[in-house]
Design a protein around this motif. Sequence first.
Motif, short mmCIF file in Angstrom:
data_model
loop_
_atom_site.label_atom_id
_atom_site.label_comp_id
_atom_site.label_asym_id
_atom_site.label_seq_id
_atom_site.Cartn_x
_atom_site.Cartn_y
_atom_site.Cartn_z
N TYR A 1 0.89 -1.17 0.00
CA TYR A 1 0.00 0.00 0.00
C TYR A 1 0.91 1.20 0.00
CZ TYR A 1 -3.96 -2.96 1.24
OH TYR A 1 -4.95 -3.91 1.24
N LEU B 1 4.00 1.02 2.12
CA LEU B 1 3.84 0.02 3.18
C LEU B 1 3.79 -1.38 2.60
CD1 LEU B 1 2.96 -0.45 6.29
CD2 LEU B 1 0.69 -0.70 5.30
N GLY C 1 -1.95 -6.01 12.60
CA GLY C 1 -1.26 -5.30 11.52
C GLY C 1 -0.22 -6.16 10.82
N ALA C 2 -0.19 -7.45 11.15
CA ALA C 2 0.82 -8.32 10.55
C ALA C 2 0.54 -8.61 9.08
CB ALA C 2 0.89 -9.63 11.33
N GLY C 3 -0.71 -8.44 8.67
CA GLY C 3 -1.07 -8.70 7.27
C GLY C 3 -1.94 -9.93 7.10
N LYS C 4 -2.49 -10.45 8.18
CA LYS C 4 -3.27 -11.69 8.12
C LYS C 4 -4.55 -11.51 7.29
CE LYS C 4 -3.70 -11.78 12.61
NZ LYS C 4 -3.07 -10.53 13.02
N SER C 5 -5.30 -10.45 7.61
CA SER C 5 -6.54 -10.22 6.86
C SER C 5 -6.24 -9.92 5.40
CB SER C 5 -7.34 -9.06 7.47
OG SER C 5 -7.74 -9.39 8.77
N THR C 6 -5.17 -9.17 5.18
CA THR C 6 -4.79 -8.85 3.80
C THR C 6 -4.55 -10.13 3.00
OG1 THR C 6 -3.76 -6.84 4.64
CG2 THR C 6 -3.18 -7.50 2.41
N ALA D 1 2.48 -4.52 3.15
CA ALA D 1 1.53 -5.26 3.98
C ALA D 1 1.83 -6.76 3.91
CB ALA D 1 0.11 -4.98 3.53
N1 LIG Z 1 -6.64 -0.61 2.26
C1 LIG Z 1 -5.48 -0.38 2.94
N2 LIG Z 1 -4.74 0.72 2.65
C2 LIG Z 1 -3.59 0.94 3.30
N3 LIG Z 1 -3.06 0.15 4.24
C3 LIG Z 1 -3.75 -0.98 4.56
C4 LIG Z 1 -4.98 -1.30 3.92
N4 LIG Z 1 -5.45 -2.46 4.44
C5 LIG Z 1 -4.54 -2.84 5.36
N5 LIG Z 1 -3.52 -1.97 5.43
C6 LIG Z 1 -2.33 -2.07 6.29
O1 LIG Z 1 -1.74 -3.33 6.04
C7 LIG Z 1 -1.25 -3.89 7.25
C8 LIG Z 1 -1.84 -5.27 7.45
O2 LIG Z 1 -3.24 -5.16 7.77
P1 LIG Z 1 -4.16 -6.41 8.10
O3 LIG Z 1 -3.97 -7.40 7.03
O4 LIG Z 1 -5.52 -5.92 8.33
O5 LIG Z 1 -3.52 -6.92 9.47
P2 LIG Z 1 -4.05 -8.04 10.47
O6 LIG Z 1 -5.30 -8.64 9.93
O7 LIG Z 1 -2.92 -9.00 10.56
O8 LIG Z 1 -4.26 -7.35 11.77
C9 LIG Z 1 -1.58 -2.92 8.36
O9 LIG Z 1 -0.45 -2.12 8.63
C10 LIG Z 1 -2.69 -2.10 7.77
O10 LIG Z 1 -2.69 -0.81 8.32
#
Ligand SMILES: Nc1ncnc2c1ncn2[C@@H]1O[C@H](COP(=O)(O)OP(=O)(O)O)[C@@H](O)[C@H]1O
Lengths: 256, 385
Positions: free
Chosen positions: A19, A22, A45-50, A24
């Motif tokens: 991103y 960043l 914020g590890a990137g699991k949901s991503t 992710a």
């Molecule tokens: N749409 C987005 N735009 C910018 N940054 C994002 C977006 N979605 C997630 N992030 C960033 O990517 C990183 C991983 O997020 P996420 O996958 O939600 O973490 P987790 O599920 O492990 O807590 C975080 O630092 C988050 O802020």
Amino acid sequence: MSTTERNVVLHVDDVHKNYGGLHALSDIDLEIEEGKTHAIIGPNGAGKSTLLNVIVGRIPPSKGAVVFDGQVLTGKKPHEINQLGVARVFQTPEIFPELSVLQNVMVPAFAKRDGAFKVHMMRLLDSEAGIREEAEHLLADVGLHERRDTHAGALSRGDKRRMELAMCLIQHPRLLLLDEPTAGMSRHDTNTTIELLKKIKARGMTKIIIEHDMHVVFSLADRISVLAGGRVIVEGLPDEVRGNPKVQEAYLGGAH
Amino acid sequence: MGNLVSKLSLSRRDLLLLLAFGAAVLLMPLWLSPFGAAYPDLLQKFVIYAIFAVGFNLLFGLTGYLSFGHAAFLGAGSYAAVWSFKLLSMDALPALIFAVAISGIFALVIGYLSLRRSGIYFSILTLAFAQMSYNLAYSVLTPITNGETGLQLALDDPRVLDRALGPQPEGLPVPHLLGLELTGYTGFFFCALVLILAFYITVKIFSSPFGLMLRAIKSNQNRMGYMGFDTKPYALTVFVISGMFAGLAGALLAITDPLAGAERMQWTASGEVVLMTILGGVGTLVGPALGAVVIKYFENIFSAFNDQILSNAFAFVPEGLRETVVAIVGKFVGEGWHLTLGLIFVLVVVFLPGGIMEGIRRIMSLFRRAQRPAKGAPARIQPAE
Ligand SMILES: Nc1ncnc2c1ncn2[C@@H]1O[C@H](COP(=O)(O)OP(=O)(O)O)[C@@H](O)[C@H]1O
Ligand SMILES: [Mg+2]
């Protein structure tokens, strides 16, 4: 790790997601075996949901590909990916708030049956073909049967999650992705959910589960990947992961 | 065969609703006569616009897609019906079939393009297409629409089917159904039967899995994707069905008065059906039909007033003041009736967002509460959604 004796159903191949500046996700390689439960843990914020979002086609990866059962998922639309047998429970419940609980569980079954549009309006016009019965059955499994006529929007967060689980299960997916399925649930409901997930496992469904509750993780997982700062820092059997000092370090905020 | 019957059957509750609705429609000449509205011309308008609104609600009420261009399909239906009268036959059936087919194709094209966007952009696209159709009807398409004069019957129309069946009577013919002239009350009952059929289809769609899917699209379109549902073709299907209902209404307008003009496609006409639906109750089965009747009724009453009638009505007001009163009230009647319509609409949306049907529901629950007064249930200030 040879693929030959293992029946790998999902490959995540060198996936990156940026991103802006960043990272992710970086260098993610995963192999998930058929019928197994694979847990992904790691700090916020590890990137699991991503990672789950990349798998279901919600966000395109910056680099890399996801292959499910020999088919490249990357570039496919979410509905096409689901039709291949991938279902997902979201971290923030994604439901139909205006519909009843029972209808919420019936919709995915109709969607699976008729989602790829063909001209069979007559079927859509009348037959429920056992779907109502199955939905009621699943609602009993997740403990929501008495609330089947309630507006789904009125449920508590924990109940919404359990309903969303039923919404996924009625599709009989081959791969089920669960993003923190027990967050917001009481201890009792968490245990019920663990039992339910074990039951599904017995039916041979492959699962990826993201979870903070280590009790849940160690009750269910066959393998665990630890994610921190968008990278897999440790991967292995639960016992290998449990004692690994890198994991302690990541959770204490020392990653990267 | 038994299979077909089961496909066409309704649940007990839906069947009762259909029967009650059908009875109310067929008995309109009776129960509307105390309101001074029981004459065929007006009754026909009620049922025709009810078809229009019920069909509009299939799209808007179920999927939440708000079309601001539905009058285009109504207009297309009217033109198609008049052309059927001119070219084929004065019989209503070919006119109806032709009109529904043409408006369906028209809706397929406009729907395909408009449904690439959702929300306000969808609404604007439908509005733009309808206004384009309106302008084209006055310019490029005048050979088809006959421009500002409107499309009318003529003595020397070919009417090939009619002429093949025998010599034609003198003078302009009248639309008929298998020989039965569709004028006066016959015309009304014909339209009423079509409305009841349209209502049956609507009930069927509402109670089907298809209707459930459409409601799910309205509730959370995104989620549908993650459960393998390609929403676009379903939204387009209901858009086309809804356009066909509009075309059906347009054809009936032409059947009861064989004339078609482009003003039927104007944006005010598109806006009117939105008002009817919201006034009656979006997403309810009966609401839109009720809204159509109410709006057409008030339009009929208010637009008939002129300054002369007003002066007589305000005869009790002293001279001098009377002119002022008449001037002010005059703004709300006759040509200015749309001002009244706007006011009614604002009042309903602010005080009764669920429309007339919500009002009826509230009154019913008041009655129920009154029957069990001992129960100290706290009064609900906000209605549940
Ligand atoms: N749409 C987005 N735009 C910018 N940054 C994002 C977006 N979605 C997630 N992030 C960033 O990517 C990183 C991983 O997020 P996420 O996958 O939600 O973490 P987790 O599920 O492990 O807590 C975080 O630092 C988050 O802020
Ligand atoms: Mg997360």
